[in-house]
Design a protein around this motif. Structure first.
Motif, short mmCIF file in Angstrom:
data_model
loop_
_atom_site.label_atom_id
_atom_site.label_comp_id
_atom_site.label_asym_id
_atom_site.label_seq_id
_atom_site.Cartn_x
_atom_site.Cartn_y
_atom_site.Cartn_z
N ASN A 21 0.87 -1.18 0.00
CA ASN A 21 0.00 0.00 0.00
C ASN A 21 0.91 1.23 0.00
O ASN A 21 1.56 1.52 1.00
CB ASN A 21 -0.91 0.00 1.22
CG ASN A 21 -1.94 1.11 1.20
OD1 ASN A 21 -1.76 2.12 0.51
ND2 ASN A 21 -3.03 0.94 1.93
N GLY A 22 0.97 1.92 -1.14
CA GLY A 22 1.86 3.06 -1.27
C GLY A 22 1.49 4.25 -0.42
O GLY A 22 2.31 5.15 -0.21
N VAL A 27 0.63 -0.44 9.56
CA VAL A 27 1.03 -1.79 9.14
C VAL A 27 0.18 -2.80 9.87
O VAL A 27 -0.06 -2.67 11.08
CB VAL A 27 2.53 -2.04 9.46
CG1 VAL A 27 2.88 -3.52 9.32
CG2 VAL A 27 3.42 -1.21 8.55
N ALA A 28 -0.33 -3.80 9.16
CA ALA A 28 -1.05 -4.92 9.77
C ALA A 28 -0.24 -6.19 9.58
O ALA A 28 0.15 -6.52 8.45
CB ALA A 28 -2.43 -5.08 9.14
N LEU A 29 0.05 -6.87 10.67
CA LEU A 29 0.72 -8.17 10.64
C LEU A 29 -0.32 -9.25 10.86
O LEU A 29 -1.00 -9.27 11.90
CB LEU A 29 1.78 -8.27 11.74
CG LEU A 29 3.00 -7.35 11.66
CD1 LEU A 29 3.90 -7.60 12.86
CD2 LEU A 29 3.76 -7.59 10.36
N LEU A 30 -0.47 -10.16 9.89
CA LEU A 30 -1.43 -11.25 9.98
C LEU A 30 -0.74 -12.53 10.42
O LEU A 30 0.33 -12.87 9.89
CB LEU A 30 -2.11 -11.48 8.63
CG LEU A 30 -3.02 -10.37 8.10
CD1 LEU A 30 -3.61 -10.79 6.75
CD2 LEU A 30 -4.14 -10.06 9.09
N HIS A 51 -8.53 -0.09 3.80
CA HIS A 51 -8.70 0.73 5.00
C HIS A 51 -7.46 1.57 5.30
O HIS A 51 -7.52 2.47 6.15
CB HIS A 51 -9.02 -0.19 6.19
CG HIS A 51 -9.25 0.52 7.48
ND1 HIS A 51 -8.37 0.44 8.55
CD2 HIS A 51 -10.25 1.33 7.88
CE1 HIS A 51 -8.83 1.15 9.55
NE2 HIS A 51 -9.97 1.71 9.17
N GLY A 52 -6.35 1.28 4.61
CA GLY A 52 -5.15 2.08 4.82
C GLY A 52 -3.96 1.33 5.35
O GLY A 52 -2.97 1.94 5.78
N GLU A 92 10.91 -1.68 8.19
CA GLU A 92 11.92 -1.12 7.30
C GLU A 92 11.28 -0.48 6.07
O GLU A 92 11.73 0.55 5.57
CB GLU A 92 12.90 -2.21 6.86
CG GLU A 92 13.84 -2.68 7.96
CD GLU A 92 14.63 -3.90 7.56
OE1 GLU A 92 14.50 -4.35 6.39
OE2 GLU A 92 15.38 -4.43 8.40
N ARG A 93 10.21 -1.11 5.58
CA ARG A 93 9.53 -0.61 4.39
C ARG A 93 8.58 0.54 4.72
O ARG A 93 8.24 1.35 3.83
CB ARG A 93 8.77 -1.75 3.71
CG ARG A 93 9.70 -2.83 3.16
CD ARG A 93 8.94 -3.98 2.54
NE ARG A 93 8.28 -3.63 1.29
CZ ARG A 93 8.88 -3.61 0.10
NH1 ARG A 93 10.16 -3.89 0.00
NH2 ARG A 93 8.19 -3.31 -0.99
N HIS A 94 8.14 0.61 5.97
CA HIS A 94 7.19 1.66 6.38
C HIS A 94 7.62 2.24 7.72
O HIS A 94 6.93 2.09 8.73
CB HIS A 94 5.78 1.08 6.48
CG HIS A 94 5.25 0.53 5.19
ND1 HIS A 94 4.71 1.34 4.22
CD2 HIS A 94 5.23 -0.73 4.70
CE1 HIS A 94 4.35 0.59 3.18
NE2 HIS A 94 4.65 -0.67 3.45
N PRO A 95 8.75 2.92 7.74
CA PRO A 95 9.28 3.44 9.02
C PRO A 95 8.33 4.43 9.67
O PRO A 95 7.74 5.28 9.00
CB PRO A 95 10.60 4.11 8.61
CG PRO A 95 10.49 4.35 7.14
CD PRO A 95 9.63 3.26 6.60
#
Length: 267
Positions: A21-22, A27-30, A51-52, A92-95
C-alpha cells in the motif's frame, strides 16, 4: 496484488507475503492458524489495504510454502522469532507507522505470546477465535499412545459451505493428523502465556464465534481474562463458527476490526 518473499527462519526457509500500500497509514501483521497458510487471508488483507494498511504475514514453519516437516513445531519461540523478522521487514519498508497485530486461532496464541514480549512496539492487538487458556480438544490427544487421524469437519469453520469446500480442496492446507511435537509445544506455549503477564495498556480486540466448536468460547475466555490488560474490547457473534473472518457476516466482523483500529489510531 500481493507478492511473496523468503528469508532464513529459525528452523528453515520461511515464505512470507506482502500486500503493498503506497499510501499506508499503518502496518497490519497477519498471523494464520494451525494447518493453514497466509494465502487464505486474501480477503482480510484486501479489506485492510482498502482501510489504509500495508499488510504482511508469514507461513509458519511446517505450514504453507515454508520449509519444515508438515505441521511440526517444536518450540513456538521459533515462530515468534520468525514473526519478529517479518515485523522488522515491514517496519523497514514503512518506518514510523503504527503496527497492528492480528492473529487467528493458533495464530491468536502466537500473537498473544508476541504481544507479551513486544507489547511496547505495537499499536494494537486483534485476536480472532484465539487458542488461549487451554485447548483440550487438541492437547488431550497427548494422553493417547498414538495420535488418531480425525479429519476436521469443515462445516465447523463457517456457515458458508463454500469456505469448507475451498479448505478441503486447498493443497497447501494440512489434511492429516496432529503431530505430537506440535501438540506438546502448544501445551507449553499456553502455560507460558498464562504466566507471562498481562497486556497492560495495549488496546486489544477479541472477536469470537459463539458457536465455535473448534476453539470453544469458555476456554478462550478464561485465557483472555488471565492476560487481558486495561483496554479490552470484546465482540462475540451469535451463531458464528470458528473462522469469523470467513463467516457469512465477515463484513460485519471486519468492519468491527477496522473501526477498532480507527479508534486506536485516533488517540
Amino acid at each position: 496484488m500481493s507478492r511473496e518473499w523468503s528469508f532464513a527462519g529459525a528452523r528453515g526457509q520461511i515464505t512470507a507475503r506482502e500486500w503493498p500500500n503506497g499510501s499506508a497509514r499503518y502496518v497490519a501483521l497477519l498471523v494464520h492458524g494451525y494447518g493453514e497458510h497466509i494465502g487464505r487471508y486474501e480477503y482480510v488483507a484486501e479489506r485492510l489495504v482498502a482501510h489504509g494498511a500495508a499488510v504482511f504475514g508469514p507461513d509458519h514453519q511446517g505450514h504453507g510454502r515454508s520449509e519444515g516437516d508438515r505441521v511440526v513445531i517444536e518450540d513456538y519461540a521459533d515462530v515468534v522469532a520468525d514473526l519478529h523478522r517479518v515485523d522488522e521487514y515491514a517496519r523497514e519498508r514503512h518506518p514510523g507507522l503504527p503496527v497492528v497485530l492480528i492473529g487467528h486461532s493458533m495464530g491468536g496464541m502466537i500473537a498473544a505470546a508476541y504481544a507479551q514480549r513486544y507489547r511496547a512496539t505495537l499499536a494494537a492487538l486483534v485476536l480472532s477465535g484465539p487458542v488461549l487458556g487451554s485447548w483440550r480438544e487438541a492437547t488431550s490427544l497427548l494422553d493417547l499412545p498414538e495420535i488418531p487421524f480425525s479429519p476436521i469437519d469443515v462445516s465447523t469453520l463457517s456457515r458458508d459451505p463454500e469456505v469448507g469446500e475451498r479448505y478441503q480442496a486447498d493443497p497447501l492446507v494440512w489434511h492429516g493428523p496432529f503431530k505430537r511435537p506440535l501438540l506438546a509445544a502448544l501445551d507449553r506455549c499456553l502455560k507460558q502465556i498464562d504466566s507471562g503477564g498481562r497486556l497492560g495498556d495495549l488496546p486489544t480486540l477479541w472477536v469470537h464465534g459463539e458457536a465455535d466448536s473448534l476453539v470453544p468460547l469458555p476456554a478462550t475466555r478464561a485465557g483472555v481474562e488471565t492476560i487481558r490488560g486495561d483496554d479490552l474490547t470484546e465482540r462475540i457473534y451469535p451463531d458464528a463458527r470458528h473462522e469469523v473472518f470467513n463467516e457469512t457476516n465477515r463484513d460485519e466482523v471486519l468492519t468491527d476490526v477496522t473501526g477498532f483500529i480507527d479508534r486506536v489510531l485516533a488517540r
